[in-house]
Design an enzyme around this catalytic site. Structure first.
Site, short mmCIF file in Angstrom:
data_model
loop_
_atom_site.label_atom_id
_atom_site.label_comp_id
_atom_site.label_asym_id
_atom_site.label_seq_id
_atom_site.Cartn_x
_atom_site.Cartn_y
_atom_site.Cartn_z
N ASP A 28 0.83 -1.20 0.00
CA ASP A 28 0.00 0.00 0.00
C ASP A 28 0.87 1.26 0.00
O ASP A 28 1.81 1.36 0.79
CB ASP A 28 -0.94 0.00 1.21
CG ASP A 28 -2.27 0.60 0.86
OD1 ASP A 28 -2.32 1.83 0.64
OD2 ASP A 28 -3.26 -0.14 0.76
N SER A 81 -6.77 4.02 -1.94
CA SER A 81 -6.83 2.58 -1.69
C SER A 81 -8.17 1.97 -2.08
O SER A 81 -8.24 0.82 -2.49
CB SER A 81 -6.55 2.30 -0.21
OG SER A 81 -5.27 2.79 0.12
N ARG A 170 -9.02 28.71 -8.44
CA ARG A 170 -7.83 27.84 -8.52
C ARG A 170 -7.99 26.84 -9.67
O ARG A 170 -7.08 26.65 -10.47
CB ARG A 170 -7.64 27.11 -7.19
CG ARG A 170 -6.32 26.34 -7.07
CD ARG A 170 -6.25 25.77 -5.66
NE ARG A 170 -5.17 24.83 -5.47
CZ ARG A 170 -4.03 25.11 -4.85
NH1 ARG A 170 -3.80 26.32 -4.39
NH2 ARG A 170 -3.13 24.16 -4.69
N ASP A 171 -9.17 26.22 -9.74
CA ASP A 171 -9.47 25.29 -10.84
C ASP A 171 -10.19 26.02 -11.98
O ASP A 171 -10.47 25.41 -13.01
CB ASP A 171 -10.34 24.14 -10.33
CG ASP A 171 -9.65 23.36 -9.22
OD1 ASP A 171 -8.42 23.18 -9.32
OD2 ASP A 171 -10.32 22.96 -8.25
N ARG A 206 -11.55 29.42 -0.93
CA ARG A 206 -11.24 28.01 -0.65
C ARG A 206 -9.91 27.76 0.06
O ARG A 206 -9.79 26.83 0.85
CB ARG A 206 -11.24 27.20 -1.95
CG ARG A 206 -10.26 27.74 -2.99
CD ARG A 206 -10.22 26.89 -4.24
NE ARG A 206 -9.50 25.64 -4.04
CZ ARG A 206 -9.38 24.71 -4.97
NH1 ARG A 206 -9.94 24.87 -6.16
NH2 ARG A 206 -8.69 23.62 -4.72
N ARG A 286 -14.82 15.34 -4.39
CA ARG A 286 -13.42 14.96 -4.15
C ARG A 286 -13.14 15.05 -2.65
O ARG A 286 -13.51 16.01 -1.99
CB ARG A 286 -12.48 15.86 -4.94
CG ARG A 286 -11.03 15.54 -4.66
CD ARG A 286 -10.15 15.91 -5.80
NE ARG A 286 -8.81 16.26 -5.36
CZ ARG A 286 -7.84 16.61 -6.18
NH1 ARG A 286 -8.07 16.68 -7.47
NH2 ARG A 286 -6.66 16.92 -5.71
N ALA A 287 -12.43 14.06 -2.16
CA ALA A 287 -12.33 13.88 -0.71
C ALA A 287 -11.31 14.77 -0.03
O ALA A 287 -11.53 15.25 1.08
CB ALA A 287 -11.98 12.42 -0.42
N ASP A 288 -10.15 15.01 -0.68
CA ASP A 288 -9.01 15.48 0.11
C ASP A 288 -9.26 16.78 0.86
O ASP A 288 -8.76 16.96 1.97
CB ASP A 288 -7.73 15.56 -0.73
CG ASP A 288 -7.87 16.41 -2.00
OD1 ASP A 288 -8.96 16.94 -2.24
OD2 ASP A 288 -6.87 16.53 -2.74
N LYS A 361 -6.30 -1.98 6.55
CA LYS A 361 -6.43 -2.32 5.12
C LYS A 361 -7.12 -3.66 4.89
O LYS A 361 -7.19 -4.13 3.75
CB LYS A 361 -5.04 -2.35 4.46
CG LYS A 361 -4.30 -1.03 4.50
CD LYS A 361 -4.90 0.03 3.59
CE LYS A 361 -4.14 1.33 3.70
NZ LYS A 361 -4.66 2.39 2.82
N ASP A 430 1.92 3.30 3.08
CA ASP A 430 0.85 4.29 3.03
C ASP A 430 0.54 4.89 4.40
O ASP A 430 0.51 6.11 4.56
CB ASP A 430 -0.42 3.65 2.47
CG ASP A 430 -1.47 4.70 2.14
OD1 ASP A 430 -1.12 5.69 1.47
OD2 ASP A 430 -2.63 4.54 2.54
N HIS A 434 1.55 8.70 5.40
CA HIS A 434 0.57 9.75 5.71
C HIS A 434 0.95 10.60 6.92
O HIS A 434 0.45 11.70 7.09
CB HIS A 434 -0.82 9.15 5.95
CG HIS A 434 -1.58 8.84 4.70
ND1 HIS A 434 -1.73 9.76 3.68
CD2 HIS A 434 -2.24 7.73 4.31
CE1 HIS A 434 -2.46 9.21 2.71
NE2 HIS A 434 -2.77 7.99 3.06
N ASP A 471 -1.16 -0.31 -4.81
CA ASP A 471 -2.47 0.27 -5.15
C ASP A 471 -2.39 1.74 -5.55
O ASP A 471 -3.28 2.25 -6.21
CB ASP A 471 -3.46 0.09 -3.99
CG ASP A 471 -2.97 0.72 -2.69
OD1 ASP A 471 -1.77 1.05 -2.57
OD2 ASP A 471 -3.80 0.89 -1.78
N HIS A 472 -1.33 2.44 -5.13
CA HIS A 472 -1.12 3.86 -5.47
C HIS A 472 0.19 4.27 -4.82
O HIS A 472 0.75 3.52 -4.03
CB HIS A 472 -2.26 4.76 -4.96
CG HIS A 472 -2.51 4.64 -3.49
ND1 HIS A 472 -1.65 5.19 -2.55
CD2 HIS A 472 -3.47 4.00 -2.79
CE1 HIS A 472 -2.09 4.89 -1.34
NE2 HIS A 472 -3.20 4.16 -1.45
N HIS A 501 -1.20 10.84 -1.03
CA HIS A 501 -0.91 9.92 -2.13
C HIS A 501 -0.27 10.73 -3.26
O HIS A 501 -0.17 11.95 -3.18
CB HIS A 501 -2.19 9.26 -2.62
CG HIS A 501 -2.87 8.44 -1.58
ND1 HIS A 501 -4.16 7.98 -1.70
CD2 HIS A 501 -2.44 7.99 -0.37
CE1 HIS A 501 -4.50 7.28 -0.62
NE2 HIS A 501 -3.47 7.28 0.20
#
Length: 559
Positions: A28, A81, A170-171, A206, A286-288, A361, A430, A434, A471-472, A501
């Site tokens: 991971d 993940s 920003r985006d 933001r 989106r989560a982050d 995991k 992983d 983190h 996985d990443h 990640h």
């Protein structure tokens, strides 16, 4: 296809034998990046993984583990993940993130789901609050999704709605916030004409309000909390469009950094603080940049800043932002329903399966691998073992985690002769990555490598086959970089550590005494990703993969 035509039976592979013992090892957070001192995998002693890379070139390659390769909208979306194990197990790419929300809104399913029914219980007496990024950038959220959610919520009984906006810039182009806000205000006017009390309650840029990530700066979340929950901010306005225009002008802030403001009534009272009995939805898919707010809204025990008031609310995310933390507990759009995963096929074709990881995991190597499905397919054919993770400490304090215990369990399962597939996830790269602790992450990578060695040694003993992949990325890139690729520095001149990640590809290696001569990676699948692994593993068990699976990465050359 009708159930009568469908068969679980997989055709035999013309060149590969059945009944080999196959170990599938997922490291991971283990990507491939240029060697430097912030690449913990490079710095760590990892003789086993090094030997796989330096071995036969046709037995080691890189595959994609982010963006469209795992069903996410764009190549700027790092893998995670959950989507990674979905792809590894399913052998096909399923829509994740924004696409899922689009489908749920278009079909109306979002308003029939468990998450919406949960927040709906507040509609009778409470306010529905929507918090999120206001733009059509499509990276974290999209204005059209917010519009559809507003409309549908009103139809389904919301009587009082408050929107807490975060301006983008920003985006999307700086300055575009005003146009997006005018579009929203227009929709709110239409709702008010229908007798629904709907208005903007607060706002901010933001990068300065709410949308921090990786616990970089909790002050950002606190500014948002004060405005959204407490109804307190340094700037007060009667009108949201005026607020954004004036704050851009007066403070010279761009959209990303507009200071927090609240909308007040004629008596100067905030129009939409979040109080007991209300419902809250965070609208980003989106989560982050939603995880930190989600923790503040959801966790009773919370010490990152003084919340002053912790209202008893019904909270749901647009999606679940973290599958490991199960955060938030309620969400409007469920992960994809994935049928006919490789694990299910193999079990129905006589492949006895053992899966193991530690708690953090364990769900990835079982639930997510099996298409977001709990439990066994055929209990008499499968055994899943969960080793309890260390709790109550940060993973950098115990960077070995349970790597060696996972290695031992896998070794014993291989040597027992009871299983054809032994599947594990080794989480160290992983979970320790983190924490941002570079030294601990180096120790973690070494431990993961030792666990891989235990498994490969056992495969050697039984004449089996191994597939080692990830996985990443995470541990291979522990520093934020500027446009030139140099480490970024903060205001005090310190290197900025990257805890997230990455967008890096991940390795996959095959081998073992049971691997038939002539098996090698093909050259004609250059863009292969995690979803190509399932067909590869099915082949190594002696079967052809289903036609709609992503193509296998291997071929058998005639000797």
């Amino acid at each position: 296809m009708g159930s009568s035509e469908f068969s679980w039976k997989l055709p035999d592979h013309p060149k590969l034998p059945k009944d080999k013992i196959v170990a599938v090892v997922v490291l991971d957070g283990w990507g491939e990046a240029d060697p430097d001192k912030y690449n913990c995998i490079h710095v760590a002693e990892t003789p086993t993984m090094d030997s796989l890379k330096q071995g036969a070139p046709e037995k080691w390659r890189l595959i994609k583990a982010h963006g469209t390769a795992v069903g996410l909208p764009s190549e700027d979306d790092m893998g995670n993940s959950e989507v990674g194990h979905n792809a590894l197990g399913a052998g096909r790419i399923f829509a994740q993130g924004a696409k899922l929300v689009d489908l749920a809104l278009a079909s109306g399913k979002i308003f029939e789901g468990e998450g919406f029914n949960y927040i709906k219980e507040s509609f009778q007496t409470g306010t529905m609050h929507l918090i999120g990024l206001l733009s059509d950038g499509g990276v974290h959220s999209r204005l059209d999704q917010l519009q559809l959610l507003l409309k549908g919520s009103a139809v389904h009984g919301a009587k009082k709605i408050r929107v807490h906006i975060l301006t983008d810039g920003r985006d999307v182009l700086d300055g575009s916030s005003v146009g997006f806000l005018e579009t929203l205000e227009n929709d709110l006017v239409q709702l008010r004409e229908r007798g629904i009390d709907a208005q903007v309650a607060s706002g901010g840029g933001r990068m300065y309000v709410t949308m921090d990530r990786y616990e970089n700066d909790w002050e950002v979340v606190k500014r948002g909390w004060d405005a959204q929950v407490l109804g307190e901010a340094p700037y007060k306005f009667r009108d949201a469009v005026e607020a954004v225009k004036k704050l851009r002008e007066d403070t010279k802030a761009n959209d990303q950094y507009i200071p927090p403001f609240v909308i007040v009534d004629e008596n100067g009272k905030a129009v939409g603080p979040i109080v007991d009995g209300d419902a809250v939805v965070t609208i980003n898919f989106r989560a982050d940049r939603m995880v930190m707010l989600a923790k503040a809204l959801e966790y009773e025990n919370f010490d990152k800043f003084d919340r002053v008031r912790y209202p008893k609310i019904r909270y749901a995310g647009m999606l679940q932002y973290d599958g490991e933390l199960k955060l938030p507990n309620h969400y409007l759009v469920s992960p994809p329903e994935i049928e006919r995963t490789s694990g299910e096929y193999l079990v129905y074709n006589g492949v006895r399966t053992f899966a193991c990881s530690e708690t953090v995991k364990f769900g990835h190597v079982t639930f997510f691998w099996n298409g977001n499905r709990s439990g066994y397919f055929k209990p008499e054919m499968e055994e899943y073992v969960e080793i309890p993770s260390d709790s109550g400490i940060s993973f950098n304090v115990q960077p070995l985690m349970k790597a060696l215990e996972i290695g031992e369990k896998a070794r014993d399962a291989i040597l027992s002769g009871k299983f054809h597939q032994i599947r594990v996830n080794i989480p160290n790269g992983d979970m320790v990555g983190h924490t941002g602790d570079v030294e601990a992450t180096v120790v973690a990578c070494k431990a993961a490598d030792e666990a891989v060695k235990m498994i490969l040694d056992a495969i050697e003993q039984v004449g089996g086959i191994y597939v080692v992949t990830a996985d990443h990325g995470n541990a291979e890139e522990m520093v934020k970089r500027d446009k030139k690729g140099q480490p970024s520095l903060d205001k005090s001149g310190n290197v900025q550590i990257l805890t997230s990640h990455t967008l890096q590809p991940v390795p996959i290696a095959i081998g073992g005494p049971g691997l038939s001569p002539g098996v090698r990676f093909r050259n004609d699948v250059p863009t292969g990703g995690l979803a190509n692994v399932a067909a590869t593993v099915i082949n190594l068990h002696g079967f052809e993969a289903p036609n709609d699976y992503e193509p296998t990465l291997i071929e058998v050359a005639d000797e």
